[in-house]
Design an enzyme around this catalytic site. Sequence first.
Site, mmCIF file in Angstrom:
data_model
loop_
_atom_site.group_PDB
_atom_site.id
_atom_site.type_symbol
_atom_site.label_atom_id
_atom_site.label_comp_id
_atom_site.label_asym_id
_atom_site.label_seq_id
_atom_site.Cartn_x
_atom_site.Cartn_y
_atom_site.Cartn_z
ATOM 1 N N LYS A 22 16.606 47.491 49.939
ATOM 2 C CA LYS A 22 17.632 47.961 48.968
ATOM 3 C C LYS A 22 18.881 47.320 49.509
ATOM 4 C CE LYS A 22 18.917 52.517 49.599
ATOM 5 N NZ LYS A 22 20.391 52.484 49.909
ATOM 6 N N SER A 23 19.051 47.023 50.777
ATOM 7 C CA SER A 23 20.377 46.395 51.135
ATOM 8 C C SER A 23 20.568 44.727 50.563
ATOM 9 C CB SER A 23 20.555 46.342 52.568
ATOM 10 O OG SER A 23 20.714 47.663 53.081
ATOM 11 N N ARG A 122 31.147 61.808 49.678
ATOM 12 C CA ARG A 122 31.031 61.016 50.843
ATOM 13 C C ARG A 122 32.520 60.074 50.896
ATOM 14 N NH1 ARG A 122 25.850 57.625 50.400
ATOM 15 N NH2 ARG A 122 26.262 57.127 52.565
ATOM 16 N N SER A 175 29.277 50.473 60.605
ATOM 17 C CA SER A 175 29.050 50.733 59.405
ATOM 18 C C SER A 175 28.957 49.377 58.708
ATOM 19 C CB SER A 175 29.645 51.473 58.662
ATOM 20 O OG SER A 175 29.891 51.443 56.983
ATOM 21 N N GLN A 177 28.355 48.641 55.452
ATOM 22 C CA GLN A 177 29.120 48.836 54.235
ATOM 23 C C GLN A 177 30.585 48.765 54.465
ATOM 24 O OE1 GLN A 177 28.208 52.926 52.292
ATOM 25 N NE2 GLN A 177 26.019 52.325 52.313
ATOM 26 N N ASP A 323 18.945 54.675 58.793
ATOM 27 C CA ASP A 323 18.272 55.619 57.583
ATOM 28 C C ASP A 323 16.908 56.216 58.005
ATOM 29 O OD1 ASP A 323 20.232 54.785 55.946
ATOM 30 O OD2 ASP A 323 19.381 53.006 55.161
ATOM 31 N N ARG A 396 15.610 60.302 51.091
ATOM 32 C CA ARG A 396 14.886 60.105 52.312
ATOM 33 C C ARG A 396 14.398 61.351 53.085
ATOM 34 N NH1 ARG A 396 15.476 54.649 52.487
ATOM 35 N NH2 ARG A 396 17.526 53.881 52.224
HETATM 36 C C1 S3P Z 1 23.807 49.886 54.014
HETATM 37 C C2 S3P Z 1 24.309 50.337 55.223
HETATM 38 C C3 S3P Z 1 24.160 51.842 55.830
HETATM 39 C C4 S3P Z 1 22.626 52.394 55.373
HETATM 40 C C5 S3P Z 1 22.722 52.435 53.844
HETATM 41 C C6 S3P Z 1 22.746 51.069 53.414
HETATM 42 C C7 S3P Z 1 24.070 48.798 53.495
HETATM 43 O O1 S3P Z 1 25.201 52.682 55.627
HETATM 44 O O2 S3P Z 1 22.954 53.728 55.624
HETATM 45 O O3 S3P Z 1 21.672 53.024 53.500
HETATM 46 O O4 S3P Z 1 23.215 48.327 52.695
HETATM 47 O O5 S3P Z 1 25.024 48.369 53.913
HETATM 48 P P1 S3P Z 1 26.412 52.660 56.531
HETATM 49 O O6 S3P Z 1 27.142 51.250 56.336
HETATM 50 O O7 S3P Z 1 27.511 53.721 55.837
HETATM 51 O O8 S3P Z 1 25.973 53.035 57.811
#
Ligand code: S3P
Length: 437
Positions: A22-23, A122, A175, A177, A323, A396
């Site tokens: 996914k990422s 969130r 994080s 993200q 995750d 999940r």
């Molecule tokens: C992700 C980062 C994680 C993860 C999410 C995907 C990403 O979140 O939990 O499912 O693709 O960068 P956080 O950055 O909030 O930890």
Amino acid sequence: MDSKTIHPVARAAGKIQVQGDKSISHRSIILGALSETPCSVDNFLVAEDTLCTLEAFRQMGIPIERNGTQVHLHGRGLEGLKAPAKPIWCGNSGTSTRLLMGVLTGQPFQVRLEGDESLSRRPMDRVIEPLSKMGAFFLDGMDAHLPAGRQAHLPLTMRGSHTVHPILWKSPVASAQVKSAILLAGLYASGETEVQEPALSRDHTERMFAACGVKLERSGSHVRLFGTAAIHAKYFYVPGDLSSAAFFLAAGLLISEQGVEVEHVGINPTRTGFLDIVQAMGGQITRQKPTEKSGEPVATLVARKSSLKATQVAGDLIPRAIDEFPILAVLATQAAGQTVISDAQELRVKESDRIAKVAQELSKMGARITEKSDGLVIEGPTPLKGAVVDSHGDHRLAMSLAIAALVTEGPTTIQNTECVNTSFPEFWTLLDKICDD
Ligand code: S3P
């Protein structure tokens, strides 16, 4: 409201492939759209979350063709996006939202971002704060600088600019993200953008930037990017998602003498906390046929029935397994002793409050599990019983409960299962496959 009833099974086996990561799928669309060159993506994850990112760039004028899991993007360079005619729908996807906010910081137009109920709860302050310093304006009653302590959420409207300021950001949370949003904005900055994290989070952005010719320097959990950059993305292969594979590997550990084999899974070390924790629990997962694709390590993983023992999880391991805690909690119910998960307060701001909801739903199945402010305490081994449980709209949690249901006495009904489509629509078919083999 969809629900699924799962019956316990005595054994599971088989060879499967899980859907793309996914990422990496989100990032392949973003970098393909911002590229100077056309870009192809193979094994793209076709799921609600990643399709939100794809649609967002279509709305901003990027021609994108998709044929199943193959995507072809006609990127227009960093300055090639245009203002979308209507709000961008981010669905359930925190990654779409936060990474888009990074890209939008460099766009001289206004965009409204909307999401579902869970996403709208969130926290967005974590990206709004650094991106405001870089020059983004957040509207909807919020100034460029949020009043201290104010929690920002979707829906929100933002406006970026041609002038992006480089920053040094010491993120209070590990994080990916947050880090990626800042680095994406940093592509537009006229100077060095640096992000320091308390522990290293997944590094797909850094790897993919480097593969696209973007100059960055890395040292531990610090990354420095030299703007203004240009993206040259030509091809990405997306490996299988370890976070999706984890459910089937857990099933293998619980009930498969023969083994459950998951092929072509990404084993980037910033993502393999689950494998390390399982190993500490005495679980047998072997890595076979290691190789590298598009700068990411990949292997086939085989999990066999193992007698599990409790473990302690804390510190730098948390972001590397962030995750996987719902499925790790299921494994811990079957492990001898007391498993303690600490330093994991981030779980409270995921698709659900995963500390509260994992404890609540597994308790309904008879698990001995208690909440701590920053984690969980789980006693095992505990025989689980079938129950009516709820996903709380968290993909999940739904999939973890489905794996727990394989080892219960009596059937389990999981309510609200449509959320599985956000990350892993093929989950139920693959679950049938390993249970029938
Ligand atoms: C992700 C980062 C994680 C993860 C999410 C995907 C990403 O979140 O939990 O499912 O693709 O960068 P956080 O950055 O909030 O930890």
